[in-house]
Design a protein around this motif. Structure first.
Motif, mmCIF file in Angstrom:
data_model
loop_
_atom_site.group_PDB
_atom_site.id
_atom_site.type_symbol
_atom_site.label_atom_id
_atom_site.label_comp_id
_atom_site.label_asym_id
_atom_site.label_seq_id
_atom_site.Cartn_x
_atom_site.Cartn_y
_atom_site.Cartn_z
ATOM 1 N N GLY A 145 1.155 -1.640 0.275
ATOM 2 C CA GLY A 145 0.532 -0.338 -0.210
ATOM 3 C C GLY A 145 1.348 1.398 -0.180
ATOM 4 N N TYR A 146 -0.059 2.426 0.303
ATOM 5 C CA TYR A 146 0.401 3.839 0.066
ATOM 6 C C TYR A 146 1.965 3.842 1.463
ATOM 7 C CZ TYR A 146 -2.153 5.473 4.296
ATOM 8 O OH TYR A 146 -3.077 5.396 5.119
ATOM 9 N N ALA A 147 2.116 3.743 2.550
ATOM 10 C CA ALA A 147 3.046 3.058 3.252
ATOM 11 C C ALA A 147 4.399 2.180 3.008
ATOM 12 C CB ALA A 147 2.633 2.685 4.511
ATOM 13 N N GLN A 148 3.688 1.727 1.578
ATOM 14 C CA GLN A 148 5.309 1.140 1.106
ATOM 15 C C GLN A 148 5.927 1.354 -0.599
ATOM 16 O OE1 GLN A 148 2.706 -1.483 2.568
ATOM 17 N NE2 GLN A 148 3.316 -0.514 4.192
ATOM 18 N N GLY A 149 4.941 2.448 -0.360
ATOM 19 C CA GLY A 149 5.352 3.360 -2.070
ATOM 20 C C GLY A 149 4.371 3.232 -2.890
ATOM 21 N N VAL A 150 3.387 1.687 -3.203
ATOM 22 C CA VAL A 150 1.996 2.073 -3.973
ATOM 23 C C VAL A 150 1.294 3.032 -3.618
ATOM 24 C CG1 VAL A 150 0.592 0.259 -5.070
ATOM 25 C CG2 VAL A 150 2.900 -1.064 -3.633
ATOM 26 N N VAL A 151 1.740 3.722 -4.667
ATOM 27 C CA VAL A 151 1.334 5.485 -4.315
ATOM 28 C C VAL A 151 -0.293 5.386 -4.004
ATOM 29 C CG1 VAL A 151 1.848 7.767 -4.851
ATOM 30 C CG2 VAL A 151 3.261 6.142 -4.867
ATOM 31 N N ARG A 152 -1.576 6.155 -3.660
ATOM 32 C CA ARG A 152 -2.564 6.044 -3.386
ATOM 33 C C ARG A 152 -2.752 6.422 -5.165
ATOM 34 N NH1 ARG A 152 -4.173 9.910 2.147
ATOM 35 N NH2 ARG A 152 -3.918 8.015 2.771
ATOM 36 N N ALA A 153 -1.944 7.200 -5.564
ATOM 37 C CA ALA A 153 -2.262 7.755 -6.923
ATOM 38 C C ALA A 153 -3.084 6.461 -8.211
ATOM 39 C CB ALA A 153 -1.782 8.765 -7.999
ATOM 40 N N LEU A 154 -2.103 5.849 -7.921
ATOM 41 C CA LEU A 154 -1.759 4.391 -8.221
ATOM 42 C C LEU A 154 -3.273 3.250 -8.420
ATOM 43 C CD1 LEU A 154 1.727 2.922 -7.660
ATOM 44 C CD2 LEU A 154 1.208 3.894 -9.525
ATOM 45 N N GLY A 155 -4.381 4.164 -7.682
ATOM 46 C CA GLY A 155 -5.505 3.031 -7.834
ATOM 47 C C GLY A 155 -6.324 3.425 -8.505
ATOM 48 N N ASN A 156 -7.144 2.578 -9.649
ATOM 49 C CA ASN A 156 -7.506 2.252 -10.666
ATOM 50 C C ASN A 156 -6.645 2.918 -11.734
ATOM 51 O OD1 ASN A 156 -9.947 2.108 -9.554
ATOM 52 N ND2 ASN A 156 -10.059 3.769 -8.526
ATOM 53 N N ALA A 157 -5.720 2.826 -11.948
ATOM 54 C CA ALA A 157 -4.910 3.375 -12.923
ATOM 55 C C ALA A 157 -3.434 2.486 -13.027
ATOM 56 C CB ALA A 157 -3.819 5.011 -12.538
ATOM 57 N N ALA A 158 -2.705 2.028 -12.409
ATOM 58 C CA ALA A 158 -2.077 0.623 -12.707
ATOM 59 C C ALA A 158 -2.236 -0.679 -12.505
ATOM 60 C CB ALA A 158 -0.220 1.065 -11.725
ATOM 61 N N HIS A 159 -1.112 -1.249 -12.945
ATOM 62 C CA HIS A 159 -1.745 -2.577 -12.696
ATOM 63 C C HIS A 159 -0.422 -3.793 -12.120
ATOM 64 C CE1 HIS A 159 -3.552 -1.204 -15.742
ATOM 65 N NE2 HIS A 159 -3.909 -2.112 -15.612
ATOM 66 N N VAL A 160 -0.876 -4.931 -11.472
ATOM 67 C CA VAL A 160 0.143 -5.786 -11.292
ATOM 68 C C VAL A 160 0.148 -6.749 -12.509
ATOM 69 C CG1 VAL A 160 -0.041 -4.987 -9.001
ATOM 70 C CG2 VAL A 160 -1.260 -7.044 -9.374
ATOM 71 N N GLU A 161 1.215 -8.095 -12.242
ATOM 72 C CA GLU A 161 1.325 -9.397 -12.723
ATOM 73 C C GLU A 161 0.845 -10.122 -12.083
ATOM 74 O OE1 GLU A 161 4.236 -11.464 -15.411
ATOM 75 O OE2 GLU A 161 4.911 -9.681 -15.534
ATOM 76 N N ILE A 162 0.441 -11.052 -11.941
ATOM 77 C CA ILE A 162 0.466 -12.624 -10.866
ATOM 78 C C ILE A 162 0.109 -13.245 -12.380
ATOM 79 C CG2 ILE A 162 -1.415 -13.374 -9.008
ATOM 80 C CD1 ILE A 162 -2.331 -10.902 -8.563
ATOM 81 N N GLY A 163 0.486 -14.850 -12.203
ATOM 82 C CA GLY A 163 1.084 -15.664 -12.661
ATOM 83 C C GLY A 163 0.921 -15.523 -14.577
ATOM 84 N N GLY A 164 1.709 -14.757 -14.926
ATOM 85 C CA GLY A 164 1.469 -14.545 -16.001
ATOM 86 C C GLY A 164 0.589 -13.559 -17.021
ATOM 87 N N ALA A 165 -0.594 -12.728 -15.987
ATOM 88 C CA ALA A 165 -1.629 -12.347 -15.840
ATOM 89 C C ALA A 165 -1.437 -10.727 -15.665
ATOM 90 C CB ALA A 165 -3.058 -12.701 -15.426
ATOM 91 N N VAL A 166 -1.751 -9.247 -16.335
ATOM 92 C CA VAL A 166 -1.144 -8.172 -15.945
ATOM 93 C C VAL A 166 -2.586 -7.268 -15.711
ATOM 94 C CG1 VAL A 166 -0.543 -6.145 -16.284
ATOM 95 C CG2 VAL A 166 0.134 -7.931 -17.592
ATOM 96 N N LEU A 167 -3.438 -7.817 -14.793
ATOM 97 C CA LEU A 167 -4.656 -7.223 -13.747
ATOM 98 C C LEU A 167 -4.143 -5.232 -13.219
ATOM 99 C CD1 LEU A 167 -4.048 -10.762 -11.837
ATOM 100 C CD2 LEU A 167 -5.913 -10.057 -13.963
ATOM 101 N N PRO A 168 -5.515 -5.442 -13.215
ATOM 102 C CA PRO A 168 -5.508 -3.719 -13.113
ATOM 103 C C PRO A 168 -5.766 -3.696 -10.984
ATOM 104 C CG PRO A 168 -7.721 -4.405 -13.794
ATOM 105 C CD PRO A 168 -6.725 -5.813 -13.831
ATOM 106 N N ILE A 169 -5.285 -2.552 -10.215
ATOM 107 C CA ILE A 169 -5.180 -2.227 -9.422
ATOM 108 C C ILE A 169 -6.654 -1.377 -9.333
ATOM 109 C CG2 ILE A 169 -3.883 -1.100 -7.609
ATOM 110 C CD1 ILE A 169 -1.342 -1.443 -8.264
ATOM 111 N N VAL A 170 -7.785 -1.881 -8.522
ATOM 112 C CA VAL A 170 -8.577 -1.082 -8.454
ATOM 113 C C VAL A 170 -9.484 -0.419 -7.383
ATOM 114 C CG1 VAL A 170 -10.002 -2.304 -10.946
ATOM 115 C CG2 VAL A 170 -9.868 -3.220 -8.136
ATOM 116 N N GLY A 171 -9.957 0.667 -6.893
ATOM 117 C CA GLY A 171 -10.235 0.895 -6.081
ATOM 118 C C GLY A 171 -9.239 2.278 -5.672
ATOM 119 N N ARG A 172 -9.762 2.496 -4.153
ATOM 120 C CA ARG A 172 -7.711 3.788 -3.582
ATOM 121 C C ARG A 172 -6.724 2.486 -3.361
ATOM 122 N NH1 ARG A 172 -11.518 8.555 -1.008
ATOM 123 N NH2 ARG A 172 -11.532 9.605 -2.631
#
Length: 234
Positions: A145-172
């Protein structure tokens, strides 16, 4: 979805092979002094100092005399003065503004799946309800989360990769966790979620993070590296 305690932390995994190859490429490109301030941009000053001097750097730039004295005991010349002239992007494997990587990322920031939850169309996630599912789907709560550098602005805007799939971060993004829309993908509790780095599709994701947040790549990786739990991998 609710927040967890601050014990849920992502990991900043440092690749030994990427560090060695990045150090070699950076030194070969020219320069004498490597920038190891801010704990080597969150990568760990001692390990990076050994790697870059083994590759042929003349000295390293650090934040304090105490750090310089500690490195001197390791036989490494360190200074708190001067301008670093060894390319830090090559050393740490960081993307340019367009997302191009010239060396492999040294740090891989990973979270893990804490839980999954089916959502119906219209269901909202995270506080403030800035995201509502448009169709039936599954959401995953992951560490980071934002305490570890996953900045709040990344919600609804950035993605992560899980098992080869690129998936959106959603919500705050919350303090220690965020939510990912899994769509049709099945993911197990405990699975790794890569935010940036590694060799997959999100390897250069810090370039997009920088464009979204207005923060520099160096700022983003330093915050992540100094606030996540650091580990090592090949």
């Amino acid at each position: 979805m609710c927040e967890t305690t601050s014990s849920s932390r992502p990991r900043a995994m440092i690749s030994r092979s990427a560090l060695a190859s990045g150090a070699s490429a950076a030194v070969a490109a020219g320069g004498h002094l490597a920038d190891l301030r801010r704990d080597a941009w969150g990568h760990g000053v001692l390990a990076v100092a050994h790697a870059v001097t083994a590759a042929g750097a003349g000295a390293v730039l650090v934040d304090s005399e105490e750090e310089a004295e500690t490195l001197a005991l390791e036989g490494i010349e360190a200074t708190t003065d001067g301008t670093a002239d060894i390319d830090a992007r090559l050393l740490y494997g960081l993307p340019d503004a367009e997302g191009a990587l010239r060396t492999r990322p040294v740090m891989r920031l990973i979270g893990r799946v804490l839980s999954t939850k089916p959502l119906k169309a219209g269901d909202a996630v995270s506080y403030g309800y800035t995201y509502r599912a448009t169709d039936a789907t599954t959401a995953a709560l992951i560490t980071g989360g934002y305490a570890q550098g996953v900045v709040r602005a990344l919600g609804n805007a950035a993605h992560v990769e899980i098992g080869g799939a690129v998936l959106p971060i959603v919500g705050r993004v919350a303090m220690d966790v965020c939510v990912v829309d899994l769509g049709v993908h099945e993911v197990s509790v405990g699975a790794e979620a890569t935010y940036f780095g590694g060799t997959g599709a999100v390897a250069p994701a810090l370039a997009r993070w920088s464009a979204i947040t207005g923060l520099s790549v160096s700022e983003l990786i330093t915050v992540a590296g100094t606030h996540a739990d650091r580990g090592w991998e090949a």
